[in-house]
Design an enzyme around this catalytic site. Structure first.
Site, PDB file in Angstrom:
ATOM      1  NE  ARG A  77      -3.553  -2.197   2.844  1.00  0.00           N
ATOM      2  CZ  ARG A  77      -3.296  -3.295   3.537  1.00  0.00           C
ATOM      3  NH1 ARG A  77      -2.118  -3.429   4.151  1.00  0.00           N
ATOM      4  NH2 ARG A  77      -4.195  -4.245   3.652  1.00  0.00           N
ATOM      5  CE1 TYR A  92      -6.009  -7.746  -7.003  1.00  0.00           C
ATOM      6  CE2 TYR A  92      -6.217  -8.732  -4.831  1.00  0.00           C
ATOM      7  CZ  TYR A  92      -5.963  -7.641  -5.628  1.00  0.00           C
ATOM      8  OH  TYR A  92      -5.658  -6.432  -5.049  1.00  0.00           O
ATOM      9  CG  HIS A 131      -6.069  -8.838   1.507  1.00  0.00           C
ATOM     10  ND1 HIS A 131      -6.209  -9.289   0.210  1.00  0.00           N
ATOM     11  CD2 HIS A 131      -5.908  -7.492   1.426  1.00  0.00           C
ATOM     12  CE1 HIS A 131      -6.150  -8.255  -0.623  1.00  0.00           C
ATOM     13  NE2 HIS A 131      -5.970  -7.163   0.091  1.00  0.00           N
ATOM     14  CG  HIS A 188      -4.548   0.374  -3.879  1.00  0.00           C
ATOM     15  ND1 HIS A 188      -3.908   0.401  -2.659  1.00  0.00           N
ATOM     16  CD2 HIS A 188      -5.507  -0.584  -3.765  1.00  0.00           C
ATOM     17  CE1 HIS A 188      -4.467  -0.487  -1.844  1.00  0.00           C
ATOM     18  NE2 HIS A 188      -5.441  -1.095  -2.491  1.00  0.00           N
ATOM     19  CE  LYS A 244      -6.409  -0.749   4.596  1.00  0.00           C
ATOM     20  NZ  LYS A 244      -7.721  -1.082   4.006  1.00  0.00           N
ATOM     21  NE  ARG A 301      -2.821  -3.703  -1.249  1.00  0.00           N
ATOM     22  CZ  ARG A 301      -2.364  -4.482  -0.271  1.00  0.00           C
ATOM     23  NH1 ARG A 301      -1.072  -4.674  -0.138  1.00  0.00           N
ATOM     24  NH2 ARG A 301      -3.202  -5.073   0.562  1.00  0.00           N
TER      25      ARG A 301
END
Length: 298
Positions: A148, A279, A270, A244, A172, A247
């Site tokens: 990110r 994806y 994730h 992004h 995050k 990414r």
């Protein structure tokens, strides 16, 4: 309880209890501030503890004139989270969003670049300028590690474990993960550190930060966006490209080349495999290939 008091408490909850990043907290707060602004501009003197579903519905109708379904759904989700917090803390007995449905939206597939597009963008970097080496190292890191933009700007020299072939990434909620880094990207980072970064006058608080601006300070997210936008314009690529996008391309290209979805999930950081599964929708040929390769009845 005033709106500002409730918002401040909620922000503290998001930071301490849920461990969300500053940018995520700002995004949640913006949704609530839009509601507050609407109430103020329409002289609706209702505090957060007395707000009704009818008033929220009027607000949603108001923003529907200028926002698409996806943006409305995001705001509704943000407000629902805020009022769930008030219910959880026993400030309210009910959530005024409970009876409000989010607009139906399709699942948005991520924008990606081809390997050729990425190569062309990176090759367009002017390496005759000192910042050229930095920009090449940054974009190579974005793409080869799937970071990110905030993870890139916050990357530390002490996070580089080149001998082991990994970098430590803080994602995050300050969650940390180790991501493999290929030799070529290691080389570009080392060139930048040894030949460019070493000549900067660096303030003490940024001595461990990898990527710096000309004043020796940490790069902003906006600067990374600007660098990429200028390169995309330079090569005449008719696509909207952000950090992004690199990414997304990282994940998509790994999947296309046979990488395991669970491995991609770990590298992207994730929490849920469901997030990574998007994806699978980018290139459905992978599903056919999986059946043809691994099913016993192929």
């Amino acid at each position: 309880m005033t709106w500002q008091h409730a918002l401040k408490d909620y922000q503290m909850y998001l930071k301490i209890e849920r461990g969300l990043s500053k940018n995520t907290i700002e995004s949640y707060s913006l949704d609530i501030e839009k509601l507050i602004s609407y109430l103020d501009s329409n002289n609706i003197a209702i505090g957060p503890l007395k707000l009704t579903s009818e008033s929220v519905q009027q607000f949603i109708y108001h923003i529907s004139k200028e926002l698409n379904a996806r943006s409305r759904a995001r705001i509704i989700s943000g407000l629902r989270s805020f009022f769930n917090y008030l219910v959880f803390e026993d400030y309210r007995q009910d959530n005024p969003l409970d009876l409000i449905e989010s607009p139906k939206i399709g699942r948005k597939l991520p924008d990606t670049l081809s390997e050729e597009d990425i190569n062309t963008i990176i090759e367009a970097i002017d390496l005759s300028k000192p910042e050229g080496e930095r920009n090449r190292a940054m974009l190579e890191t974005l793409y080869s590690c799937g970071l990110r933009v905030s993870e890139l700007t916050n990357l530390k020299i002490s996070d580089l474990f080149f001998d082991e072939g990994f970098i430590k990434v803080t994602g995050k909620g300050d969650k940390q993960r180790f991501v493999p880094i290929v030799k070529s990207t290691q080389k570009y980072i080392q060139i930048y550190i040894d030949q460019v970064r070493c000549h900067l006058s660096i303030p003490k608080e940024f001595e461990d930060t990898v990527f710096l601006n000309r004043r020796g300070k940490q790069l902003t997210r906006a600067m990374i966006f600007t660098i990429i936008r200028q390169l995309v314009e330079k090569i005449g690529l008719k696509k909207i490209v952000s950090p992004h996008t690199f990414r997304h391309s990282f994940a998509t290209h790994l999947l296309e080349n046979g990488a395991d979805l669970r491995a991609i999930q770990l590298m992207l950081g994730h929490e849920s495999i469901t997030t990574t599964e998007i994806y699978m929708h980018v290139d459905r040929s992978q599903l056919t290939k999986a059946i043809e390769t691994y099913h016993p009845r192929k």
